[in-house]
Design a protein around this motif. Structure first.
Motif, PDB file in Angstrom:
ATOM      1  N   CYS A  34       2.918   3.732   4.181  1.00  0.00           N
ATOM      2  CA  CYS A  34       2.795   2.287   4.018  1.00  0.00           C
ATOM      3  C   CYS A  34       2.388   1.685   5.357  1.00  0.00           C
ATOM      4  CB  CYS A  34       4.134   1.721   3.544  1.00  0.00           C
ATOM      5  SG  CYS A  34       4.041   0.040   2.945  1.00  0.00           S
ATOM      6  N   THR A  76      -1.121   3.233   1.473  1.00  0.00           N
ATOM      7  CA  THR A  76      -0.974   2.016   0.680  1.00  0.00           C
ATOM      8  C   THR A  76      -0.400   0.888   1.520  1.00  0.00           C
ATOM      9  OG1 THR A  76      -0.053   1.111  -1.374  1.00  0.00           O
ATOM     10  CG2 THR A  76       1.341   2.623  -0.145  1.00  0.00           C
ATOM     11  N   GLN A  77      -0.599  -0.331   1.054  1.00  0.00           N
ATOM     12  CA  GLN A  77       0.043  -1.494   1.668  1.00  0.00           C
ATOM     13  C   GLN A  77       1.343  -1.820   0.940  1.00  0.00           C
ATOM     14  OE1 GLN A  77      -2.733  -4.833   2.264  1.00  0.00           O
ATOM     15  NE2 GLN A  77      -4.332  -3.352   1.752  1.00  0.00           N
ATOM     16  N   ASP A  78       1.503  -1.285  -0.264  1.00  0.00           N
ATOM     17  CA  ASP A  78       2.650  -1.582  -1.112  1.00  0.00           C
ATOM     18  C   ASP A  78       3.272  -0.273  -1.593  1.00  0.00           C
ATOM     19  OD1 ASP A  78       4.468  -2.341  -3.070  1.00  0.00           O
ATOM     20  OD2 ASP A  78       3.120  -3.785  -4.004  1.00  0.00           O
ATOM     21  N   ARG A  80       5.452   0.363  -3.611  1.00  0.00           N
ATOM     22  CA  ARG A  80       5.754   0.451  -5.042  1.00  0.00           C
ATOM     23  C   ARG A  80       4.582   1.040  -5.822  1.00  0.00           C
ATOM     24  NH1 ARG A  80       7.105  -5.699  -5.732  1.00  0.00           N
ATOM     25  NH2 ARG A  80       5.217  -5.636  -4.480  1.00  0.00           N
ATOM     26  N   ARG A  82       2.559   3.991  -6.019  1.00  0.00           N
ATOM     27  CA  ARG A  82       2.505   5.359  -5.530  1.00  0.00           C
ATOM     28  C   ARG A  82       2.652   6.334  -6.688  1.00  0.00           C
ATOM     29  NH1 ARG A  82       7.198   5.757  -7.640  1.00  0.00           N
ATOM     30  NH2 ARG A  82       9.083   4.955  -6.731  1.00  0.00           N
ATOM     31  N   ASN A  90       6.961   4.571   6.827  1.00  0.00           N
ATOM     32  CA  ASN A  90       6.711   3.145   6.996  1.00  0.00           C
ATOM     33  C   ASN A  90       6.148   2.861   8.382  1.00  0.00           C
ATOM     34  OD1 ASN A  90       6.652   0.384   6.489  1.00  0.00           O
ATOM     35  ND2 ASN A  90       8.746   0.097   7.209  1.00  0.00           N
ATOM     36  N   THR A  92       4.812  -0.299   8.875  1.00  0.00           N
ATOM     37  CA  THR A  92       4.724  -1.759   8.853  1.00  0.00           C
ATOM     38  C   THR A  92       5.892  -2.354   9.621  1.00  0.00           C
ATOM     39  OG1 THR A  92       6.066  -2.173   6.870  1.00  0.00           O
ATOM     40  CG2 THR A  92       3.738  -1.601   6.525  1.00  0.00           C
ATOM     41  N   PRO A  96       9.923  -1.832   3.454  1.00  0.00           N
ATOM     42  CA  PRO A  96       8.999  -1.673   2.334  1.00  0.00           C
ATOM     43  C   PRO A  96       9.717  -1.846   0.988  1.00  0.00           C
ATOM     44  CG  PRO A  96       9.440   0.450   3.374  1.00  0.00           C
ATOM     45  CD  PRO A  96      10.151  -0.590   4.176  1.00  0.00           C
ATOM     46  N   GLU A  97       9.147  -2.694   0.146  1.00  0.00           N
ATOM     47  CA  GLU A  97       9.730  -2.872  -1.185  1.00  0.00           C
ATOM     48  C   GLU A  97       9.645  -1.560  -1.933  1.00  0.00           C
ATOM     49  OE1 GLU A  97       8.963  -6.394  -3.482  1.00  0.00           O
ATOM     50  OE2 GLU A  97       8.033  -7.329  -1.721  1.00  0.00           O
TER      51      GLU A  97
END
Length: 144
Positions: A34, A76-78, A80, A82, A90, A92, A96-97
């Motif tokens: 992420c 991915t940026q998200d 969830r 995947r 992570n 970011t 991460p949600e």
């Protein structure tokens, strides 16, 4: 419960992320990475440009479904979005949600970016407040 590890003092957060990806791929682990949209292109290029013997097969989450489903590493940026829930890396500034659906979460923290370190402290507190036992890896003492 998700196993959470913080890897502190990374001299170059993205380069360290590439090393983690290579290591997990060699262990036949599946990984979701992420990262912010602004770093996606750079990180993708870094993975493609590793040494030939270090080929790290990967794709972006927005590629064709069959490509994503068969890729051991997905960017991915998200988190969830995947194809699996093995390991989440992570890169970011935020929690991460959906991290709780993964077996393992790895957080990477810069050695010199004070903003990144501040955000990491907030994420650390978030996980502790929710009862997660955190593992701390200081990359300086490990010589990483």
């Amino acid at each position: 419960m998700t196993e959470i590890a913080f890897h502190f003092n990374a001299p170059d957060k993205l380069a360290y992320g590439c090393r983690v990806a290579r290591k997990l791929l060699r262990q036949d682990r599946r990984l979701v990475i992420c990262l912010p949209a602004a770093q996606m292109e750079v990180f993708d290029g870094m993975l493609w440009n590793m040494a030939p013997h270090d080929f790290v097969a990967h794709c972006r989450a927005d590629e064709a479904g069959h490509v994503v489903a068969n890729s051991p590493i997905v960017l991915t940026q998200d988190a969830r979005i995947r194809p699996h829930a093995d390991v989440l890396l992570n890169l970011t500034d935020a929690v991460p949600e959906g991290f709780g659906s993964f077996e393992q979460l790895i957080e990477v923290v810069s050695a010199s970016d004070e903003s990144d370190r501040t955000c990491a402290r907030s994420r650390w507190k978030h996980y502790v407040q929710r009862g997660y036992a955190l593992v701390r890896h200081d990359l300086v003492t490990k010589g990483a």
